[in-house]
Design an enzyme around this catalytic site. Sequence first.
Site, PDB file in Angstrom:
ATOM      1  N   CYS A  94      -0.223   2.249   2.389  1.00 36.56           N
ATOM      2  CA  CYS A  94      -0.222   1.490   1.142  1.00 36.56           C
ATOM      3  C   CYS A  94       0.860   1.898   0.276  1.00 36.56           C
ATOM      4  CB  CYS A  94      -1.282   1.062   0.741  1.00 36.56           C
ATOM      5  SG  CYS A  94      -1.812   0.381  -0.862  1.00 36.56           S
ATOM      6  N   GLU A 137      -2.101  -7.054   2.131  1.00 37.95           N
ATOM      7  CA  GLU A 137      -2.561  -7.801   0.237  1.00 37.95           C
ATOM      8  C   GLU A 137      -3.348  -8.694   0.312  1.00 37.95           C
ATOM      9  OE1 GLU A 137       0.386  -6.207  -0.682  1.00 37.95           O
ATOM     10  OE2 GLU A 137       0.740  -5.352   0.935  1.00 37.95           O
TER      11      GLU A 137
END
Length: 163
Positions: A94, A137
């Site tokens: 991430c 996401e």
Amino acid sequence: MAIKDILLLGHPDLYKIAEPVNKDELQGLHSRIDLMWESILDIQKTYEFGRAIAAPQIGLNKRIIALHINKPSVMINPELSNLSDEMIELWDDCMSFPSLLVKVRRHKKITVSYFDLNWQKHTEELEDAMAELIQHEYDHLDGILAVQRAIDKHSFKWKSTTL
């Protein structure tokens, strides 16, 4: 450099549920979407990963996912459906914690519906790596981080970096 605009793990704005984009506000969001694409390219250059970013990661509380896979694209107000029962397990990375990997489970196949920059509706069936990416996401849009989806307390490891 856009990488400085990415909120890091622990920032309270990462845990907020993003608001839908209204068609009439889309024009005013173009510069922020450009910043999202710049952030992806900066992360790719600096950390050698990154294909997409969610708007909350740059402090924009809107339901937008920017992607840069061969070319820039965007998903506005995405909605997930048809989540497969079959799951995949992987080490997730991430941009909000670029040196950490988290082992998570994601649906192998999904359907995503969204609007593009011209407010045209699209629906795509995705699987494997793309399905995982969009789920990651999409979680950001709901204020959920991969660290919250860790399989167990042993599902964390530092990523080796070339920096």
